[in-house]
Write a protein that holds these residues in place. Structure first.
Motif, short mmCIF file in Angstrom:
data_model
loop_
_atom_site.label_atom_id
_atom_site.label_comp_id
_atom_site.label_asym_id
_atom_site.label_seq_id
_atom_site.Cartn_x
_atom_site.Cartn_y
_atom_site.Cartn_z
N ALA A 65 -2.89 3.43 -6.28
CA ALA A 65 -1.48 2.96 -5.23
C ALA A 65 -2.09 3.05 -3.84
O ALA A 65 -1.62 2.13 -2.86
N MET A 66 -3.03 3.91 -3.52
CA MET A 66 -3.70 4.07 -1.98
C MET A 66 -4.31 2.50 -1.65
O MET A 66 -3.92 2.13 -0.61
N TYR A 67 -5.25 2.05 -2.82
CA TYR A 67 -5.64 0.67 -2.50
C TYR A 67 -4.63 -0.33 -2.30
O TYR A 67 -4.74 -1.24 -1.47
N ARG A 68 -3.74 -0.12 -3.10
CA ARG A 68 -2.52 -1.04 -3.01
C ARG A 68 -1.89 -1.09 -1.77
O ARG A 68 -1.30 -2.12 -1.10
N GLY A 69 -1.54 0.26 -1.17
CA GLY A 69 -0.83 0.42 0.13
C GLY A 69 -1.76 -0.26 1.13
O GLY A 69 -1.04 -0.70 2.10
N VAL A 70 -3.07 0.13 1.37
CA VAL A 70 -3.89 -0.41 2.24
C VAL A 70 -3.66 -2.19 2.22
O VAL A 70 -3.71 -2.85 3.10
N THR A 71 -3.51 -2.65 0.97
CA THR A 71 -3.41 -4.17 0.84
C THR A 71 -2.12 -4.45 1.21
O THR A 71 -1.92 -5.60 2.02
N ILE A 95 -6.45 -1.85 11.63
CA ILE A 95 -5.32 -1.17 10.93
C ILE A 95 -5.57 0.20 10.25
O ILE A 95 -4.34 1.07 10.19
N ILE A 96 -6.61 0.34 9.69
CA ILE A 96 -6.63 1.39 8.75
C ILE A 96 -6.69 2.95 9.28
O ILE A 96 -5.90 3.73 8.63
N GLY A 97 -7.36 2.96 10.18
CA GLY A 97 -7.39 4.27 10.82
C GLY A 97 -6.16 5.15 11.02
O GLY A 97 -5.89 6.12 10.60
N PRO A 98 -5.01 4.30 11.83
CA PRO A 98 -4.03 5.31 11.99
C PRO A 98 -2.72 5.06 10.89
O PRO A 98 -1.73 5.62 11.06
N LEU A 99 -3.25 4.44 9.68
CA LEU A 99 -2.15 4.19 8.74
C LEU A 99 -1.80 5.52 8.12
O LEU A 99 -2.50 6.31 7.77
#
Ligand code: DC
Length: 237
Positions: A38-44, A66-70
């Motif tokens: 789900a985490m990889y899906r969330g980043v996607t 975008i990933i840093g502050p996600l």
């Protein structure tokens, strides 16, 4: 029945029922369930929404931006855990077709894997966790007390995933679903960073001909054998 305070790592191919199994074990025995996929899906999903993923391309520098502050995190809700992006529950969106098509290459990016691994460790800090994914027993928790590797026949997996998607009203065909599973399994097993593989000390659970109840009974037998006698058995499922 009581299960000791351990970390249970559940890995395996796509659509082998890892999350259904892990969610049920968590609910029955009071474990925290964490779905690493789900985490990889969330980043996607976040990348698609930010426009750095799309049109068949992944702009890695854009994803890095975008990933840093996600703010991706799990919340315990209705007896299970759900993924949130900020205050928005994204459990439904992350299962959509577009996310499924990009998630495997996104999860192969090393800085994405590092970022997700750090989050997973932080979320698991209290212990008593069951986590499912592709590299939990090999990379995320190589010292997990119990490791399970799930598998099932390809045709059975494709049919199960197809039925699930039809129930959700997603238009597709069994052939399309089978092709996506095959493609993801190939990519996940062949990427250089933390590829999908069975940890040497993982127990194989082939559920091609098993019900969910039989899977849980199998797990309890395993735990009993490994950790000794526990309280009297009793399952609500
Ligand atoms: O379990 P899932 O289908 O929701 O996972 C989505 C993708 O994320 C899958 O194609 C592989 C990747 N993944 C991974 O690389 N490592 C994990 N621990 C979990 C998932």
């Amino acid at each position: 029945m009581t299960i000791p305070d351990i970390i249970i790592a559940v890995d395996g191919y796509s659509s082998t029922g890892k999350s259904t199994f892990a969610r049920l074990v968590a609910a029955e025995f009071g474990f925290l369930y964490l779905d690493s996929g789900a985490m990889y899906r969330g980043v996607t999903l976040a990348g698609l929404e930010a426009g750095v993923i799309g049109d068949g391309k992944i702009d890695e520098a854009g994803v890095k931006g975008i990933i840093g502050p996600l703010d991706l995190h799990f919340r315990r809700e209705e007896g299970t855990t759900k993924l949130f992006l900020g205050d928005r529950c994204i459990e439904k969106e992350i299962r959509e077709w577009e996310v499924s098509q990009y998630v495997s290459p996104v999860s192969a990016i090393p800085f994405v894997r590092n970022w997700v691994d750090e989050k997973l460790h932080a979320f698991s800090a209290g212990g008593r966790v069951i986590m499912d994914g592709r590299d939990i027993g090999t990379t995320v928790f190589p010292n997990a007390e119990l490791k399970i590797f799930m598998t099932a026949d390809e045709d059975v997996r494709a049919r199960r995933r197809y039925d699930e998607m039809v129930l959700k009203g997603i238009e597709t065909t069994v052939e399309e679903v089978a092709a996506n599973l095959k493609d993801r399994d190939y990519r996940d097993s062949h990427r250089p960073t933390s590829p999908l593989r069975r940890a040497e000390d993982a127990y194989v659970l082939d559920n091609t001909h098993m019900t969910l109840h039989e899977e849980v009974v199998w797990l309890l037998g395993l735990i009993q054998g490994k950790f000794g006698l526990l309280d009297s058995p009793g399952l609500s499922c």
